[in-house]
Scaffold this active site. Structure first.
Site, mmCIF file in Angstrom:
data_model
loop_
_atom_site.group_PDB
_atom_site.id
_atom_site.type_symbol
_atom_site.label_atom_id
_atom_site.label_comp_id
_atom_site.label_asym_id
_atom_site.label_seq_id
_atom_site.Cartn_x
_atom_site.Cartn_y
_atom_site.Cartn_z
ATOM 1 C CG ASP A 86 -53.067 40.143 74.430
ATOM 2 O OD1 ASP A 86 -53.183 39.610 73.318
ATOM 3 O OD2 ASP A 86 -53.982 40.772 74.978
ATOM 4 C CD GLU A 96 -52.051 40.442 69.643
ATOM 5 O OE1 GLU A 96 -52.061 41.343 70.477
ATOM 6 O OE2 GLU A 96 -52.918 40.312 68.789
HETATM 7 C C1 OTU Z 1 -55.460 40.248 71.401
HETATM 8 O O1 OTU Z 1 -56.153 40.606 70.259
HETATM 9 C C2 OTU Z 1 -55.742 38.744 71.551
HETATM 10 O O2 OTU Z 1 -55.072 38.051 70.501
HETATM 11 C C3 OTU Z 1 -57.237 38.579 71.464
HETATM 12 O O3 OTU Z 1 -57.602 37.215 71.433
HETATM 13 C C4 OTU Z 1 -57.857 39.288 72.651
HETATM 14 O O4 OTU Z 1 -59.264 39.304 72.480
HETATM 15 C C5 OTU Z 1 -57.385 40.758 72.738
HETATM 16 O O5 OTU Z 1 -56.002 40.963 72.487
HETATM 17 C C6 OTU Z 1 -57.613 41.266 74.153
HETATM 18 O O6 OTU Z 1 -56.769 40.581 75.023
HETATM 19 O O7 OTU Z 1 -55.049 43.301 70.568
HETATM 20 O O8 OTU Z 1 -53.146 43.763 68.665
HETATM 21 O O9 OTU Z 1 -59.349 41.714 66.617
HETATM 22 O O10 OTU Z 1 -57.107 40.427 66.929
HETATM 23 O O11 OTU Z 1 -57.956 42.514 69.714
HETATM 24 C C7 OTU Z 1 -54.363 43.232 68.333
HETATM 25 C C8 OTU Z 1 -59.270 41.008 67.810
HETATM 26 C C9 OTU Z 1 -55.072 42.702 69.549
HETATM 27 C C10 OTU Z 1 -57.811 40.745 68.092
HETATM 28 C C11 OTU Z 1 -57.157 41.967 68.674
HETATM 29 C C12 OTU Z 1 -55.832 41.510 69.283
#
Ligand code: OTU
Length: 682
Positions: free
Chosen positions: A319, A361
């Site tokens: 993530d 991600e």
């Molecule tokens: C990711 O998010 C997760 O998919 C989100 O659900 C979490 O809120 C976030 O990390 C924190 O853990 O980091 O590379 O615009 O698209 O924060 C992008 C909000 C991320 C998410 C963005 C994303």
């Protein structure tokens, strides 16, 4: 990368990787780093194999030695860049390799058998038969045992890859959808136990399905064991986090670091009374960023990865990897060191758990995206899968503007994934849509980038006259004017509005739009990932604000609890659920019959003589070419049949039209409104 090198940054702009290398110390070139890494690896090798002989049978020791020689240097070189100036670098590398060997020794026999199969077919996750489904375990089926009871439903959809949203122990109350983890080694008790996870993985493997789980490597909850020990004064764990005694450095960073949640969590730092310090919090105040310049953090997360893999998880969704490294004067996103961390973790995990892959991600701009698959100035193996955020954004843009020109320009700029890696293609997910429209791309088609991003955010919030969408604005940033979008696919595609009006034409258009978007994702080339509920056209959860854990985060509107009564209607002929479920299941079936969609080889957009049609070609090196044609307009269109030459065959067929020959009328291919053709050689 030495700290003094970081001080000799090239101006305040994010230096390129080459500039960083030269700014460090001219004597420390890639060649010297590689020599350092190789020497350290060679000196560690004997001890590694001696330890392996104590925990593995002879033939497995031999295989591990081969993997050490194959993947060791993929890890040692980035580790040398990251930590090579430390006096204890060789001891660190030896220690990491001991961790790897121990994990190999503890790896259950059934998973080692799976490793063998995947070493024979290392692109197993790119097969045309792969279709993914992503859901929160509790919102889909209550808990992990509940998920096991619903696997037949997933098999009806042709699902072979199940991504469960964060399921590790999360903080109480608001936990950002599970992304605020308090214990990486324990399934959240609300969802089950570690044994439940292992049993689910076993059953998935028996069904030839794979399990993906989120690993939040950028941060922990402020209540994580590590954070609690830091608050208790343990200097070892205080060094796990990025803390500052006053605002001088945080304010300096804030000048160049973007805000992820400007509405709901402005800024990137939070005061901790327990630490009497400002703590880096890219996301929510209760999510503390880890300091990956500390090799102890790297080592601790490597152990978490290996233990999670040994519970049967096949794909680790890492993530927020764009944020892994911080450097003053930069956006602290997509820095070389973030890639080196991923490359090092991958090399090391491959030695112990070769059947496990990484999914990055990284919701980043198109130019940075493919680097997470290892495509840098040269290829450096990093992650095997990455979200094709640009395809998702451009598909929704095409449907709103009924125009394929911007998608064609934008998607043509993307470099192809390196061999052995691929895209996760998707229509919606648990997150908002960030309108990643590049200004230069927009200008190429005569559109202002900022204006188009605003248009899309307002269109999908239903704020533009004539819009069929019923989503919502997310994180409207007054500083930048940027705004993102929340909403289920059905709400964004017009189904909510159509159901409210009862207009059969609007309903038909919305269903077609939904199926078109999925036919692009399923036919582009990659691992298509279906967001829970989209298969039965579930709308927004209008009661999301009643959940205290949701806070004021409207992303929860597109995270509904599964409506199993609606799912039952998939068997009712003529119902919306039946049309959508059958349409999406048919896409999975069509994929299985189309080896051209085995996701190696390039996918490129193709210009046609009709800007209402998004066209693309997939050239598989062994199985031939697929031509995709998507009419993104709500009126019938056609394209010049000349384009069939792409497929280089007489009488090519349309896989989505039961393999019937592609119709040609007066030299043109008819494309009914909001429909898609997958054209291949007969
Ligand atoms: C990711 O998010 C997760 O998919 C989100 O659900 C979490 O809120 C976030 O990390 C924190 O853990 O980091 O590379 O615009 O698209 O924060 C992008 C909000 C991320 C998410 C963005 C994303």
């Amino acid at each position: 990368m030495t700290r003094h090198g970081a001080r000799r940054i090239v101006g305040l702009r994010a230096a390129t990787r080459e500039e960083l290398v030269l700014a460090a110390d001219p004597s420390l070139t890639e060649r010297t780093r590689r020599a350092q890494a190789s020497a350290a690896l060679a000196r560690a090798r004997d001890a590694v194999l001696e330890r392996a002989a104590a925990v593995l049978p002879a033939d497995e020791v031999d295989a591990l030695a081969a993997r050490l020689d194959r993947y060791g240097r993929d890890a040692a070189l980035p580790l040398a860049w990251l930590y090579g100036d430390r006096d204890d670098f060789e001891a660190l590398l030896a220690r990491l390799l001991r961790t790897v060997v121990d994990a190999a020794g503890e790896r259950p026999h059934a998973l080692r058998r799976l490793d063998r199969r995947r070493e024979i077919d290392p692109e197993w996750f790119l097969r045309e038969s792969m279709v993914g489904y992503v859901c929160y375990a509790d919102r889909f089926a209550g808990d992990l045992p509940g998920v096991r009871s619903r696997l037949d439903y997933l098999e009806e959809l042709g699902v072979r890859y199940l991504h469960l949203m964060p399921l590790l122990a999360a903080r109480a109350g608001e936990d950002d959808g599970g992304y605020a983890v308090v214990d990486f080694d324990r399934v959240d008790p609300r969802l089950g136990t570690n044994a439940d996870l292992e049993e689910l993985a076993t059953e998935l493997h028996e069904r030839d399905m794979a399990l993906c789980v989120d690993l939040v490597v950028n941060h922990t909850a402020a209540e994580h064991t590590w954070a609690e020990r830091a608050k208790a004064g343990d200097p070892f764990y205080q060094a796990f986090y990025l803390t500052y005694p006053d605002r001088s450095l945080p304010d300096a960073y804030e000048r160049t670091v973007p805000e992820t949640f400007p509405d709901t969590a402005p800024g990137n730092f939070t005061w901790s009374a327990e630490l009497s310090s400002w703590v880096w919090t890219t996301f929510y105040p209760f999510q503390w960023d880890l300091d990956h310049s500390n090799p102890e953090v790297f080592a601790a997360l490597l152990e978490v990865m290996l233990r999670t893999a040994n519970r049967g998880v096949d794909v680790l969704r890492l993530d927020a990897v764009r944020c892994l490294w911080k450097r003053l004067g930069t956006t602290c996103e997509n820095l070389p060191e973030a890639h080196w961390l991923l490359q090092a973790w991958r090399g090391l995990t491959r030695i112990a758990t070769p059947g496990v892959v990484f999914k990055a991600e990284a919701i980043v701009g198109p130019d940075q995206l493919v680097q997470y698959l290892g495509a840098h100035d040269r290829e450096h193996p990093e992650c095997e899968l990455a979200y094709h955020n640009q395809l998702m954004v451009m598909s929704w843009s095409a449907v709103a503007s009924r125009d394929a020109r911007l998608p064609t320009v934008a998607l043509d700029r993307l470099a192809d994934p390196p061999r052995g890696t691929g895209w996760v293609t998707y229509v919606r997910c648990h997150d908002d849509i960030g309108w990643a429209v590049d200004d230069a791309d927009a200008a190429t088609v005569g559109v202002n980038g900022f204006a188009h991003r605003r248009f899309l955010a307002e269109f999908y919030a239903g704020q533009i006259p004539g819009s069929f969408a019923r989503g919502a604005i997310y994180q409207d940033d007054p500083r930048t004017g940027d705004a993102r979008t929340s909403g289920m696919a059905a709400a964004l595609a017009g189904l909510t509005e159509a159901r409210a009006t009862g207009d059969p034409l609007l309903l038909d258009q919305a269903v077609r739009r939904l199926l078109l978007l999925h036919a692009i994702a399923y036919g582009w080339g990659g691992l298509p990932l279906l967001w829970m509920g989209d298969e039965i056209a579930m709308g927004n959860d209008d009661d999301w604000t009643l959940d205290p854990a949701a806070g004021d985060d409207n992303r929860w509107m597109h995270r509904p609890h599964m409506d199993w009564q609606a799912a039952q209607r998939r068997h009712h002929p003529g119902s919306v659920e039946q049309r959508v479920f059958a349409g999406i299941a048919a896409l999975a079936d069509a994929r299985r019959r189309t080896p051209e969609l085995h996701a190696i080889g390039p996918t490129r957009p193709v210009w046609t003589d009709n800007h209402r049609v998004l066209a693309w070609r997939r050239d598989h090196p062994r199985f031939g070419t697929l031509l995709g044609l998507a009419n993104v307009h709500d009126a019938d269109q056609s394209v010049d049949a000349e384009i069939l030459g792409v497929v280089r065959a007489w009488d090519p067929v349309d896989v989505l039209d039961d393999d019937r020959p592609v119709p040609v009328d007066a030299g043109r291919i008819p494309l009914p409104r909001l429909s898609v053709r997958w054209v291949v050689a007969p």
